[in-house]
Design an enzyme around this catalytic site. Structure first.
Site, short mmCIF file in Angstrom:
data_model
loop_
_atom_site.label_atom_id
_atom_site.label_comp_id
_atom_site.label_asym_id
_atom_site.label_seq_id
_atom_site.Cartn_x
_atom_site.Cartn_y
_atom_site.Cartn_z
N ALA A 257 -10.56 6.56 -0.64
CA ALA A 257 -11.24 6.56 0.64
C ALA A 257 -11.23 7.95 1.27
CB ALA A 257 -10.59 5.55 1.57
N ASP B 297 -8.48 12.03 -10.20
CA ASP B 297 -8.07 10.67 -9.84
C ASP B 297 -8.04 9.88 -11.14
OD1 ASP B 297 -8.64 8.74 -6.94
OD2 ASP B 297 -7.89 7.97 -8.83
N ARG C 86 -15.22 0.87 1.69
CA ARG C 86 -15.01 2.11 2.47
C ARG C 86 -15.16 3.37 1.63
NH1 ARG C 86 -10.88 -0.29 0.84
NH2 ARG C 86 -9.15 0.81 -0.10
N LYS D 293 -13.38 7.13 -10.83
CA LYS D 293 -13.67 7.52 -9.46
C LYS D 293 -14.07 8.99 -9.35
CE LYS D 293 -10.94 4.26 -6.77
NZ LYS D 293 -9.87 4.07 -5.79
N ASP E 145 -2.34 7.96 -1.86
CA ASP E 145 -1.99 6.70 -1.22
C ASP E 145 -0.50 6.40 -1.34
OD1 ASP E 145 -1.77 6.18 -3.85
OD2 ASP E 145 -3.00 4.38 -3.87
N ASN E 146 0.29 7.37 -1.72
CA ASN E 146 1.72 7.09 -1.81
C ASN E 146 2.53 8.35 -1.54
OD1 ASN E 146 2.79 8.26 -4.60
ND2 ASN E 146 0.66 7.56 -4.83
N CYS F 251 21.31 -10.40 -0.95
CA CYS F 251 21.86 -11.73 -0.65
C CYS F 251 20.85 -12.57 0.14
CB CYS F 251 23.20 -11.65 0.07
SG CYS F 251 23.39 -10.25 1.15
#
Lengths: 1056, 235
Positions: A478, A503, A514, A527, A575-576, A631
């Site tokens: 995007a 990419d 988008r 892409k 994106d990360n 836990c």
């Protein structure tokens, strides 16, 4: 740990702002109060019309209700220059009922600097007509019509929302009053070079259903007083996060049951864990438990018409450092309208006479004001600059205002999020040259080229610099698509320069909503290549190359020293956080500027990193998302997030890890050796899984798969719960005498399997099919057939292990031993089939959330909701489950467009070589509130040793190869620092490898001191150095001559 | 910059090196640390069972793994030595609040080690990972103690040949993620709940293991173990 897509949250000293409040801890329970069907299926008759595959990410921003309201909205967008087309693009992507684009003018050269759907061959043609087919391609669900007639009152009544761009003030007033009276929602947007303006009028009675876009919060209660007002105290697990005036309701309260399901009650926050509610004196005594949940209350707001608002404006500030600008620009924009009316043209670029005249006009406008629109003193320098750049048309400014305006269209048609009340002004004056050497009139004259709109503001010099830039764009999602659009428009790399975009992903359907350079026919294509080809259409002179590489250590052969050294800068479109940190480190090392940005729903941010000036991306970090304690996952879930993570772990363990281990056992001869070396009980566990996968559980038919799913169901939702309740019965007390099952620990109950329960059958169908896939067996969707099979499945009865301490400990004993002589291990080893005798190929299954036919989400939804039922946690539908389990990042085109506009403004500064910190702007926004803030980047922190100042951009340069052709040894390296820099190295590292430390065993040290540095690196890291590696980075811990520990820069150690 | 980069930013790495060297120079009482040269973010330690607990006399090997978000996120601790304790799961994973909810970046590694040692003295059955141990601790302390004692004797007192003592190749088991992000991995499961990965990370590339392994069990230790098994069966 998942990474935030939003690159950075806004950092402000002191009080927490609203932008930060979306950061919810895993302990605070998020409950969607809207009803969710028990079978966990999202689809119902009403929302079948929304293409969830296409709108998936946007649905997580707007929600189904708002999407449906938007689909009833016919939108008119007048003016198809750069700003109009940007708004139209975003609104069409969003998915309104229809869009009509209106323009009566023909394309001119200056339009081409920002109107991305006009080409050189379109000059002289009607802008709306040329744009219409290109806009229509963006979304098959949205009919797009071109209209070239006059905007009559009668014509406007066809629309629910009208957007005016590039309109005269008379038109704005006339049509504005008409719309106001007819209940048509009006947005006026304009840009003039570096200045932007936005106005909203959504009527006198506008209902906003959600004022901030945040998930409703909820919290667990520990106490409620009987008082007036009653005070609620939450468990100290997590802050409640409420604000004064929020409304809440209650569930599961024991004792004071009057509160359960009560009408929303307004609260007053008393502290992070307490708040007061209504009078509770008449209620029963509180005993324990309860969950308090926020209820979103509709809010009624009222707008003034454009005429009354022009006189009495209400401003939304975009930059707190420019608090007096909106008033000035309010006058300035009116003066430009007056100038245009008088001369039938805009003030000429950087023309002194026009500037003077505009100032005179501005003074007239100002003195004619009677209301609050009047400013005490006109900022003459500002008005002059407005005149100088007014003829300009800049893609980044249009992207920003166009993104914001499109979000306002969505707000107008849905009541989702708080609208702009009522005027928003924006300027990017920092983009102009830093010194007084402003562009000259001659430099900025139109020259009948596609960059005329930009030359009008910056002159030709910048154009030449832009044309020769070499930029690396990391990501073509995007943000990448929007960046490329802007790159093409501003003419980046249109000369000798180049844009390299990489990419590794292919295009998916959910991207099309988008990532506007992609079309349905591009799905499954790469892409980067597709995006590169698409922007070539927008500006054929852009030099662009697409790569399919993931950035990381494995591609450093491609993105090597030569590559980075040739770059002018890097733009991240990632994106990360991991990849961002990696690129940041590379940019710091090669000393290249970095443009960093990110979005999360309606939130976005921009960070600019400038060598030797600012801190780097990694210098500051957001607090990471809290992970769920093991836990809680294993025994004590109290929220749907917990059961979803558990389900996701189930999926991974059952369908990915097990077959992977089994396949490794079958194909990798080193597997057994490696496994046996694992510590503790792991060898037995791993081999036990392999044994089960290959022998005991191995199915031979569809019926076997169904039987497996049925038994696994029994184990997870009945047997294990019964065992847990055996260890901790419902009435168990803790050592302090309180109930064990209380507070965040919800007491579970086992389930009874029934073929007539849809959720149970959902689980069997998904589980059995996945199990079959794993073994390459054919599956089935025949429920009736499965019911028949289930009748034949034998399910062993289960008795909780009680009083069988010997058995338990015996097993513990057997399982516990990691040494090879363990009997269980031997037994397992002997029972495992040989690789040759096993005829199946096992298929580990990679989780894919977006394919609705692959049973993955079916399994997650069913297993999570079954576990939720065990613990009486309200279930989540498929849509919500997918968001949480798939860690989906909500996304919408509007935010991306606006954020990227800001990024490209920073790019323009970088290309000019701006050197002052205050010239750059880091930006933060939340379109839902709406909220904007800009801040100067933080300077690179200064450190010091002896009298030497240094920052993260500095380093020691050490040449490893000496004059005699031999490489430096460790001893020589240590000596070098002692002699040359008076520093005694106490520890020396490369990455995470420790090459030298003062506490090393003497023998090891002795051996190491005479080795060349590169040999030590290879030895310790156990990794070979590639041929492309020309230098190594060392980190040092040092003492100075007085034996004080000092911080010093890193070392660049050149080896080739 | 070379192919060996890690995701910890340099200033964080520097902090880790400082802390590790401080710990190596001055370890907390009853705790030994064995930093791994190859990867400083992986710390092997051994903790002496505190006096007055069922763990007295035992040496418990524990591994601390500093993830890429350290110090914002606490390190993950795993007992490598089998232990009967309410807050230690059967894979050695540890559930303790100071390593979860109450963590602050300033706390540091020393605090983590002391907290885990403290957990041996004061178990918290309310966040039980080993439900059996949690139940016994609440209901029947004597039984809890004898069971914990037994496992201590079997596993934590085995000498160098047993599962305690010198650290093994640190490349075993879960590794902190080291490469620039793979978006596909974002949707991955929580690290804690996934069975320990085999070999070295997902690609299965195995690194040369260091010489020491636990395969050589002396006859004496073996016999002792057999005795214990019999003892256990008699219970």
């Amino acid at each position: 740990m998942s990474s935030s897509p939003l690159s950075k949250k806004r950092r402000l000293s002191g009080t927490e702002t609203k932008t930060g409040s979306h950061c919810s801890s895993s302990n605070s329970v998020r409950t969607d109060l809207s009803h969710t069907p028990a079978n966990g299926m999202a689809k119902n008759g009403n929302d079948a019309e929304i293409d969830e595959g296409l709108y998936s990410r946007q649905l997580y921003v707007l929600g189904h209700d708002a999407m449906k309201r938007m689909q009833n909205s016919n939108v008119l967008i007048s003016g198809m220059r750069g700003l109009g087309v940007e708004i139209a693009k975003n609104v069409i992507l969003g998915g309104v009922r229809s869009v009509t684009v209106h323009d009566q003018g023909a394309a001119e050269w200056r339009d081409l600097s920002s109107q991305f759907y006009l080409r050189e061959e379109d000059l002289g043609k009607n802008r709306a007509e040329v744009s219409q087919p290109r806009l229509a391609e963006l979304n098959n669900y949205v009919p797009v019509t071109a209209y070239t007639g006059a905007l009559t009152e009668d014509y406007l009544t066809k629309f629910q929302v009208v957007v005016l761009t590039n309109s005269t003030v008379e038109e704005q007033k006339h049509l504005g009053e008409f719309c106001h009276n007819k209940g048509i929602k009006l947005i006026v947007a304009d840009t003039r070079g570096l200045f932007g303006q936005l106005f909203c009028d959504f009527g006198e009675e506008m209902i906003v259903y959600d004022t901030n876009g945040e998930q409703p919060l909820s919290a667990m209660i520990s106490m409620i007083t009987k008082d007036n007002p009653g005070v609620v105290t939450c468990l100290d697990e997590a802050r409640h996060g409420f604000e004064n005036g929020d409304h809440v309701t209650f569930t599961e309260v024991q004792g004071m049951t009057e509160l359960n399901g009560c009408q929303p009650v307004e609260i007053k926050v008393l502290g992070p864990y307490t708040f007061s509610i209504c009078d509770t004196t008449g209620f029963s005594d509180y005993v324990r438990g309860g969950i308090v949940s926020q209820v979103k209350m509709p809010k009624k707001i009222s707008f003034k018409s454009i005429c009354s608002s022009l006189a009495e404006p209400e401003f939304l500030l975009t930059d707190f450092a420019k608090f007096d600008r909106p008033g000035q620009m309010h006058i300035g924009f009116q003066a430009i309208h007056a100038f245009q009316k008088k001369h039938n043209r805009l003030p000429a670029p950087w023309n002194q006479a026009d500037g003077d005249e505009l100032l005179t006009l501005a003074k007239e406008v100002n003195s004619a004001q009677t209301g609050s629109a009047k400013v005490e003193q006109l900022d003459e320098a500002l008005i002059a600059k407005m005149s100088y750049v007014a003829a300009g048309d800049l893609s980044p400014v249009n992207a920003f205002i166009g993104g914001v305006a499109a979000q306002e269209v969505m707000k107008a048609s849905t009541g989702k999020f708080m609208p702009v009340m009522q005027w928003l002004y924006f300027d990017a004056l920092e983009c102009l040259p830093e010194e007084e050497a402003m562009p000259t009139e001659a430099e900025c004259k139109p020259r009948s080229c596609r960059y005329d709109g930009q030359i009008a503001v910056f002159g030709t010099k910048l154009q030449d610099m832009l044309a020769n830039q070499r930029y690396f764009l990391v990501g073509a999602g995007a943000i990448g698509c929007e960046l490329l659009k802007n790159f093409a428009m501003i003419g980046l790399a249109s000369g000798t320069g180049e844009v390299i975009v990489t990419d590794m992903d292919t295009i998916e359907k959910s991207n099309l909503n988008r990532q506007f350079l992609f079309r349905p026919s591009d799905v499954t294509k790469m892409k980067s290549d597709t995006a590169a080809a698409a922007v070539k259409q927008m500006n054929p002179s852009i030099n662009i190359t697409g790569h399919q590489n993931r950035v990381g250590p494995e591609t450093e052969r491609v993105y090597d020293d030569d590559f980075f050294e040739s770059l002018d800068g890097v733009a991240n479109a990632l994106d990360n956080v991991d990849a961002r940190m990696y690129m940041d480190r590379r940019c710091v090392y090669y000393r290249k500027p970095l443009l960093e940005s990110g979005t999360l729903g309606t939130k976005g941010n921009v960070q600019v990193v400038i060598p030797f000036l600012t801190e780097s991306y990694s210098s500051s970090q957001d607090p990471p998302e809290k992970s769920i304690p093991i836990c809680t996952l294993k025994n004590f879930p109290n929220a749907i997030e917990h059961t979803l993570q558990w389900a996701r772990d189930e999926f991974e363990g059952l369908f990915k890890q097990s077959p992977e281990n089994a396949m490794q056992y079958l194909t990798d001869t080193k597997f057994m050796e490696r496994t046996l070396k694992l510590p503790g009980a792991q060898p037995v566990e791993v081999l036990d899984v392999v044994y089960k996968t290959l022998v005991t559980d191995c199915p031979h038919s569809w019926a076997d798969c169904v039987a497996w799913a049925r038994n696994h169901w029994q184990c997870q939702y009945s047997n294990n719960i019964r065992q847990l309740l055996h260890n901790f019965p419902p009435n168990q007390l803790t050592s302090s005498g309180a109930p064990f099952w209380s507070g965040p620990k919800r007491c579970p109950h086992p389930l009874e399997f029934s073929t007539s329960n849809d959720l149970h059958m959902d689980y069997i169908m998904a589980g059995a099919n996945l199990f079959a896939q794993m073994y390459g067996l054919p599956g089935s969707t025949d429920r009736a057939g499965v019911v028949k099979i289930l009748q034949e499945v034998s399910v062993p009865t289960f008795t909780p292990r009680s009083g069988v301490k010997i058995h338990v400990s015996d097993q513990e004993l057997q399982n516990s031993n990691s040494s090879v002589d363990d009997s269980k291990l031997e037994e397992l080893k002997s029972q495992l089939p040989s690789a040759e005798s096993f005829q199946y190929k096992l298929n580990p299954i990679d989780f894919e959330k977006d394919d609705d036919t692959n049973f993955h989400m079916d399994f997650i939804v069913a297993s999570s909701n079954l576990r939720a039922e065990n613990y009486d946690i309200p279930p989540a539908d498929r849509h919500k489950s997918k968001l949480i389990a798939g860690k989906i990042i909500p996304a919408i085109a509007t935010t991306t467009a606006a954020v990227v506009g800001l990024v490209c403004l920073e790019l323009i500064k970088i290309v000019q070589g701006h050197k002052k910190l205050e010239s750059y702007k880091n930006g933060f926004m939340n379109l839902a509130l709406p909220f904007f803030a800009f801040s100067e980047p933080i300077a690179a922190p200064k450190h010091k040793y002896y009298e030497i100042d240094w920052t993260l951009w500095d380093r020691f340069e050490v040449t490893g190869l000496q004059s005699n052709g031999e490489e430096m040894t460790l001893q020589q390296f240590l000596d070098y620092f002692k002699n040359e820099h008076k520093l005694e190295i106490t520890m020396l590292s490369q990455g995470v490898s420790m090459l030298y430390s003062f506490f090393m065993p003497a023998a090891k040290l002795k051996e190491r001191l005479d080795l060349p540095m590169t040999e030590i690196v290879t030895k310790v890291s156990k990794k070979k150095l590639g041929k492309h590696v020309k230098a190594l980075v060392f980190e040092l811990c040092c003492n100075d001559l007085s034996d004080e520990d000092v911080e010093v820069p890193y070392v660049r150690y050149t080896i080739r | 910059m070379n192919s060996n980069v890690e995701n910890l930013p340099p200033h964080v790495l520097r902090l880790v090196y400082k802390e590790v060297s401080a710990l190596a120079a001055d370890p907390p009482e009853g705790i030994k640390i064995y930093p791994s040269e190859e990867d400083i973010t992986e710390l092997h330690t051994s903790i002496e069972g505190p006096e007055g607990t069922p763990f007295t006399g035992g040496i418990f090997r524990m591994r601390l793994v500093l993830g890429k978000d350290f110090p914002a996120v606490p390190p993950k601790g795993y007992f490598l030595t089998k232990i009967f304790h309410p807050n230690v799961g059967h894979k050695g994973e540890i559930c303790v609040n100071v390593l979860k909810r109450d963590w602050k970046a300033e706390l540091g590694l020393r605090h983590v080690l002391l907290t885990i040692k403290c957990l041996l003295i004061h178990p918290n059955p309310e966040s039980a990972l080993n439900e059996e141990a949690g139940r016994l601790l609440l209901e029947d302390y004597a039984e809890y103690e004898s069971r914990a004692r037994l496992l201590t004797e079997i596993h934590a007192m085995g000498g160098p040949g047993g599962t305690s003592g010198a650290p093994q190749d640190p490349s075993d088991g879960p590794q902190p993620k080291k490469h620039a992000g793979d978006p596909a991995k974002r949707a991955g499961p929580s690290a804690a709940a996934v069975p320990a990965a085999l070999g070295n990370g997902a690609n299965g590339a195995s690194t040369t293991s260091s010489s020491s392994s636990s395969s050589s069990v002396s006859n004496v230790a073996g016999k002792k173990k057999a005795d214990k098994k019999r003892a256990l069966r008699r219970l």
